[in-house]
Design a protein around this motif. Sequence first.
Motif, PDB file in Angstrom:
ATOM      1  N   GLN A 118       7.529  64.231-101.645  1.00 56.72           N
ATOM      2  CA  GLN A 118       6.744  64.813-100.560  1.00 56.72           C
ATOM      3  C   GLN A 118       7.498  64.860 -99.240  1.00 56.72           C
ATOM      4  N   ILE A 119       8.231  63.786 -98.912  1.00 60.81           N
ATOM      5  CA  ILE A 119       8.900  63.751 -97.596  1.00 60.81           C
ATOM      6  C   ILE A 119      10.384  63.387 -97.686  1.00 60.81           C
ATOM      7  N   GLY A 120      10.905  63.315 -98.900  1.00 65.61           N
ATOM      8  CA  GLY A 120      12.336  63.076 -99.039  1.00 65.61           C
ATOM      9  C   GLY A 120      12.762  61.669 -98.668  1.00 65.61           C
ATOM     10  N   VAL A 121      13.888  61.557 -97.986  1.00 67.60           N
ATOM     11  CA  VAL A 121      14.514  60.259 -97.735  1.00 67.60           C
ATOM     12  C   VAL A 121      13.664  59.354 -96.846  1.00 67.60           C
ATOM     13  N   MET A 122      12.707  59.912 -96.116  1.00 67.32           N
ATOM     14  CA  MET A 122      11.835  59.080 -95.283  1.00 67.32           C
ATOM     15  C   MET A 122      10.952  58.170 -96.137  1.00 67.32           C
ATOM     16  N   ALA A 123      10.695  58.570 -97.373  1.00 60.87           N
ATOM     17  CA  ALA A 123       9.816  57.767 -98.241  1.00 60.87           C
ATOM     18  C   ALA A 123      10.387  56.378 -98.502  1.00 60.87           C
ATOM     19  N   PRO A 124      11.639  56.239 -98.985  1.00 61.83           N
ATOM     20  CA  PRO A 124      12.162  54.879 -99.173  1.00 61.83           C
ATOM     21  C   PRO A 124      12.338  54.118 -97.868  1.00 61.83           C
ATOM     22  N   LEU A 125      12.583  54.822 -96.772  1.00 64.75           N
ATOM     23  CA  LEU A 125      12.725  54.147 -95.477  1.00 64.75           C
ATOM     24  C   LEU A 125      11.392  53.540 -95.030  1.00 64.75           C
ATOM     25  N   LEU A 126      10.307  54.297 -95.186  1.00 62.45           N
ATOM     26  CA  LEU A 126       8.985  53.772 -94.839  1.00 62.45           C
ATOM     27  C   LEU A 126       8.581  52.639 -95.769  1.00 62.45           C
ATOM     28  N   LEU A 127       8.941  52.770 -97.046  1.00 58.90           N
ATOM     29  CA  LEU A 127       8.667  51.698 -98.005  1.00 58.90           C
ATOM     30  C   LEU A 127       9.392  50.418 -97.585  1.00 58.90           C
ATOM     31  N   ALA A 128      10.645  50.563 -97.178  1.00 60.93           N
ATOM     32  CA  ALA A 128      11.420  49.401 -96.736  1.00 60.93           C
ATOM     33  C   ALA A 128      10.807  48.780 -95.481  1.00 60.93           C
ATOM     34  N   LEU A 129      10.281  49.618 -94.581  1.00 59.52           N
ATOM     35  CA  LEU A 129       9.663  49.109 -93.359  1.00 59.52           C
ATOM     36  C   LEU A 129       8.407  48.294 -93.672  1.00 59.52           C
ATOM     37  N   CYS A 130       7.594  48.796 -94.577  1.00 55.21           N
ATOM     38  CA  CYS A 130       6.394  48.048 -94.982  1.00 55.21           C
ATOM     39  C   CYS A 130       6.770  46.755 -95.689  1.00 55.21           C
ATOM     40  N   ARG A 131       7.820  46.824 -96.493  1.00 54.03           N
ATOM     41  CA  ARG A 131       8.293  45.616 -97.173  1.00 54.03           C
ATOM     42  C   ARG A 131       8.772  44.583 -96.158  1.00 54.03           C
ATOM     43  N   LEU A 132       9.370  45.053 -95.081  1.00 51.34           N
ATOM     44  CA  LEU A 132       9.789  44.167 -93.997  1.00 51.34           C
ATOM     45  C   LEU A 132       8.579  43.445 -93.406  1.00 51.34           C
ATOM     46  N   GLY A 133       7.486  44.193 -93.181  1.00 52.49           N
ATOM     47  CA  GLY A 133       6.266  43.585 -92.651  1.00 52.49           C
ATOM     48  C   GLY A 133       5.684  42.555 -93.605  1.00 52.49           C
ATOM     49  N   GLN A 134       5.733  42.828 -94.908  1.00 57.25           N
ATOM     50  CA  GLN A 134       5.279  41.838 -95.886  1.00 57.25           C
ATOM     51  C   GLN A 134       6.076  40.545 -95.751  1.00 57.25           C
ATOM     52  N   GLY A 135       7.388  40.673 -95.629  1.00 62.54           N
ATOM     53  CA  GLY A 135       8.241  39.499 -95.519  1.00 62.54           C
ATOM     54  C   GLY A 135       7.978  38.694 -94.264  1.00 62.54           C
ATOM     55  N   LEU A 136       7.761  39.388 -93.149  1.00 63.11           N
ATOM     56  CA  LEU A 136       7.462  38.684 -91.897  1.00 63.11           C
ATOM     57  C   LEU A 136       6.181  37.881 -92.022  1.00 63.11           C
ATOM     58  N   GLY A 137       5.156  38.497 -92.614  1.00 57.43           N
ATOM     59  CA  GLY A 137       3.882  37.800 -92.765  1.00 57.43           C
ATOM     60  C   GLY A 137       3.966  36.612 -93.692  1.00 57.43           C
TER      61      GLY A 137
END
Length: 431
Positions: A118-137
């Motif tokens: 749907q959005i190309g390379v931004m998809a794994p980047l956004l996934l990585a960002l959310c994963r970062l938030g999981q790790g912080l929490g």
Amino acid sequence: MTIATDAASGIAVPPPNSARRILAASMIGTTIEFFDFYIYATAAVIVFPHLFFPAGDDTSALLSSLATFAIAFFARPIGAAFFGHFGDKIGRKATLVAALLTMGISTVLIGVLPTYGQIGVMAPLLLALCRLGQGLGLGGEWGGAVLLATENAPEGKRAWYGMFPQLGAPVGFFFATTIFLVLAHFMGEETFMSWGWRVPFLASALLVIFGLFIRLKITETPEFARAVEKAERVEVPFLDVFKHHKMSLLLGTMAALATFVLFYLMTVFSLSWGTSALGYSREEFLILQMVGVVFFGLFIPISAVLADRFGMRRVMVGVSLSIAIFGLLIAPLFGSGNVVGVLGFLCIGLALMGLTYGPLGTALAAPFPTAVRYTGASLTFNLGGIFGASLAPYAATYLATNFGLHAVGYYMILAAVITLLAFGFIRQTPD
């Protein structure tokens, strides 16, 4: 709220929480946190390689997906330092609520992310960002949950109380596995890959709300309240840990190593290898894992009883030796490919996981004084996660693919030896 007074010191302390409320509040948060964490781990193997990365080589997509899985472990020490600072400065309760929200929001957002198509390379980047938030929490959650339990524990029951947050791990894993099995049963593969995989991430919002409801009802721990009254808090707990407690930090990180390596070999790596190299379907292998997780949950309270009765160090040394021996069994059991061998591998490995994980929280918190305990315990646990868990699925997949499962066993043995050395020197009580 009525404020009581400590008879020995004359220091005002909040009214005590009931044991049931404390243990529920410490366990519910880690159950939710680990549920969130495990649904990501499962999706990283069976969903994300196909939806969030370019089509092509399946192995490269899987390794890329496992790399995003590793991001959270590098974020966890940052979360430990950030939330630990406020946990040691303003209190355990408020910090635990903030950590839970950070993890929960990040998880729900994964459930609404657009895919690579749907959005190309931004998809794994956004996934990585959310994963970062999981790790912080999660970096801020674990230490606070352990302290909530242990700082309210009666004499001689510290390991028993400290194992309740640890029980959240098998319970969270059980719920995460169950929801994927239910979806697989009622949905076809096409429907599941289209939108069904999003359901666990969105459903976690309900669990977070329930966890917040319980945690908002508790009061501050007595030990922290006394530290406030005595003006024992330090200005920057993170710096104080590195200045005055470096050896405890190093030994605690080493002590957590085998626990992390063992767990992520038994869950993420085994699921990946079992459904690829061994030819099991996703449903078949998840059912086998759920049987193993029962042993994980059963052996956590057993380990706490043993630790309170015979001593933390003696129990952890014995378990570390057992994990090293288990490393020699990985190839013959798991590599056999038959149901009996694979189930034996999962049951033995996850039983050992329960024995090492149950007392770990109490063991890592004990060397640090109250003023920096949230920060110190969280940092040791999460630094252990970096070295023990972040690359474990990736490293094990590489070793098994290129050298065979016996190499994965040697990897397990090395981690157990490092942990064994750490428990030979680690202190069990603060100065």
